[in-house]
Design an enzyme around this catalytic site. Structure first.
Site, PDB file in Angstrom:
ATOM      1  N   GLY A 207     -26.045  -8.557  31.033  1.00 45.72           N
ATOM      2  CA  GLY A 207     -25.878  -7.491  30.143  1.00 45.72           C
ATOM      3  C   GLY A 207     -24.369  -7.062  30.165  1.00 45.72           C
ATOM      4  O   GLY A 207     -23.454  -7.752  30.757  1.00 45.72           O
ATOM      5  N   ASN A 208     -24.358  -5.715  29.685  1.00 44.39           N
ATOM      6  CA  ASN A 208     -22.677  -5.193  29.682  1.00 44.39           C
ATOM      7  C   ASN A 208     -22.710  -3.902  29.717  1.00 44.39           C
ATOM      8  O   ASN A 208     -23.913  -3.174  29.511  1.00 44.39           O
ATOM      9  CB  ASN A 208     -21.965  -5.933  28.804  1.00 44.39           C
ATOM     10  CG  ASN A 208     -22.346  -5.456  27.057  1.00 44.39           C
ATOM     11  OD1 ASN A 208     -22.544  -4.170  26.726  1.00 44.39           O
ATOM     12  ND2 ASN A 208     -22.950  -6.415  26.460  1.00 44.39           N
ATOM     13  N   ARG A 209     -21.713  -3.101  29.774  1.00 44.51           N
ATOM     14  CA  ARG A 209     -21.636  -1.562  29.926  1.00 44.51           C
ATOM     15  C   ARG A 209     -21.818  -0.874  28.755  1.00 44.51           C
ATOM     16  O   ARG A 209     -21.291   0.616  28.794  1.00 44.51           O
ATOM     17  CB  ARG A 209     -20.451  -1.298  30.921  1.00 44.51           C
ATOM     18  CG  ARG A 209     -20.380  -1.870  32.392  1.00 44.51           C
ATOM     19  CD  ARG A 209     -19.224  -1.156  32.919  1.00 44.51           C
ATOM     20  NE  ARG A 209     -18.828  -2.065  34.113  1.00 44.51           N
ATOM     21  CZ  ARG A 209     -19.541  -1.845  35.395  1.00 44.51           C
ATOM     22  NH1 ARG A 209     -20.423  -0.957  35.715  1.00 44.51           N
ATOM     23  NH2 ARG A 209     -19.240  -2.687  36.385  1.00 44.51           N
ATOM     24  N   SER A 210     -21.600  -1.575  27.758  1.00 45.70           N
ATOM     25  CA  SER A 210     -21.688  -0.477  26.495  1.00 45.70           C
ATOM     26  C   SER A 210     -22.797   0.585  26.455  1.00 45.70           C
ATOM     27  O   SER A 210     -23.929   0.371  26.599  1.00 45.70           O
ATOM     28  CB  SER A 210     -22.046  -1.626  25.069  1.00 45.70           C
ATOM     29  OG  SER A 210     -22.105  -0.792  23.934  1.00 45.70           O
TER      30      SER A 210
END
Ligand code: C5P
Length: 400
Positions: A207-210
């Protein structure tokens, strides 16, 4: 009235503990360039005093009609107002308003104004659910007063429930929506937001930090300007704004399918989501055991949703991309952004400088909006709502 126009705003504060949160509302409205007159009730001064409101608003603060009588303050304040915000609004205050009571400066101002009024009630759940309060809210709504349903969560004491004052961004966007020019009326706008999650097994993912906040700010700004908004959201930190159609997805492939299903109806598509470029080649159906620790991971490329939208666009459809860039020895953030603008074939590219961990997950944002027709708009670091309206201003100018 555009988002950049300076408004005369009355902020009425009544006697609830949530009054302390309204200090930030006043401050933010001033930062956005608006003139703010705070009109507290006498009870509210037990929570936040006149000195705080005068310092934050830069204006004199009165609570009674018998102060500065020669200026007929309630009529003057009411007549000058473009917008009246009441936050927090107690059950008692709404009851007084319903009955046209005018025994202090705030209630008298409300009777004397023709500006739109928005009320943010905050109280204990049991008070909010009382038939008397329910009926008062209905009466106010039937008189075209906007009453925002409180948020749910931790209350002043130990318990939780409905009754909290909404977050700062929600207060600002719902209030300013009332006075915004409706330049997107009848337009369909699709916005993607948040990050995708690409599963490795039933419990793990890439995943990512958005946080989803910029996409949500765009959605509420577009709704405020009259658009019919569809939000396609992956994982986010916060709840989506009210008044928009929400489609929840998990992976990049699901996001593409959801967007493909409604893309042909859209006048504008804004890809603010952080879509994973790659996904694990195989997602294990069972949890990968510790003994079989991953030593390497096979990845396959996800489709570039933005690129496919550009290829398949219908005439007149405006397509907007986001680019998170860092400067390096091969070029500045701006240079990398311009190469991406050309390669993606979008109408507008919102270029974020993410050097130093800024933007992702943050409450603020700044950007260079680059248009394929050669216009560049530099938006200094500030609120995500301000950037959202600047992006929509650039879009509105280009809608055929
Ligand atoms: O090429 P890059 O990932 O930097 O481009 C970012 C833009 O492309 C964003 O608007 C993002 O939403 C979009 N994107 C996409 N599909 C992907 C990757 C990014 O639509 N697989």
């Amino acid at each position: 009235m555009s988002s950049s126009a300076s408004l005369e705003i009355v902020v009425g504060v009544t006697g609830g503990i949530a009054a302390y949160k309204v200090c930030e509302v006043v401050r933010s409205l001033r930062e956005l360039g608006h003139g703010v007159t705070v009109v507290p009730t006498a009870n509210s001064l037990k929570f936040i005093g006149t000195a705080t409101w005068e310092a934050l608003s830069g204006r004199k603060v009165q609570t009674e009609i018998f102060e500065s009588v020669e200026q007929v303050a309630h009529v003057a304040i009411g007549a000058q107002a473009d917008l009246v915000i009441i936050a927090p609004a107690t059950a008692n205050f709404m009851a007084r308003l319903v009955h046209g009571v005018a025994d202090d400066l705030l209630t008298s101002t409300l009777l004397a104004t023709s500006a739109p009024i928005i009320i943010f009630p905050a109280m204990h759940t049991s008070m909010w659910n009382q038939p008397a309060t329910i009926q008062n809210v209905e009466t106010l709504r039937s008189r075209q007063v906007t009453v925002i349903t409180p948020s749910t969560g931790r209350l002043t004491g130990e318990d939780s429930g409905i009754g909290r004052l909404p977050d700062l961004d929600d207060i600002l966007s719902s209030a300013l929506a009332l006075v915004h020019e409706k330049d997107l009326i009848g337009r369909q706008v699709l916005i993607s937001a948040g990050g995708t999650r690409e599963p490795l097994d039933p419990v793990r993912f890439l995943g990512n930090r958005s946080s989803g906040r910029q996409g949500f700010a765009l959605a509420s700004a577009a709704r405020a300007r009259g658009a019919e908004v569809t939000l396609v959201i992956g994982r986010t930190d916060v709840d989506p704004p009210v008044g928009v159609r929400v489609v929840r997805v998990e992976t990049a492939l699901e996001m593409k399918a959801a967007i493909d299903a409604s893309k042909s109806d859209q006048d504008v598509i804004i890809m603010a989501a952080a879509v994973a470029d790659f996904r694990p080649a195989h997602a294990s159906e069972k949890k990968i055991k510790k003994g079989h620790a991953l030593v390497h991971l096979d990845l396959v490329e996800n489709p570039d949703i933005l690129a496919s939208l550009v290829t398949g666009r219908r005439t007149g459809q405006i397509i907007v991309g986001f680019a998170a860039e860092t400067g390096d020895e091969n070029g500045s953030v701006r240079e990398h952004g311009l190469i991406k603008l050309a390669s993606k074939g979008v109408d507008l590219l919102v270029i974020n400088d993410v050097s130093g961990g800024l933007v992702f997950g943050s409450l603020k944002n700044g950007a260079l909006i680059a248009a394929v027709d050669g216009e560049f708009i530099d938006i200094p670091y500030g609120s995500k709502d301000t950037l959202a309206h600047a992006v929509l201003d650039a879009i509105v100018k280009r809608i055929p």
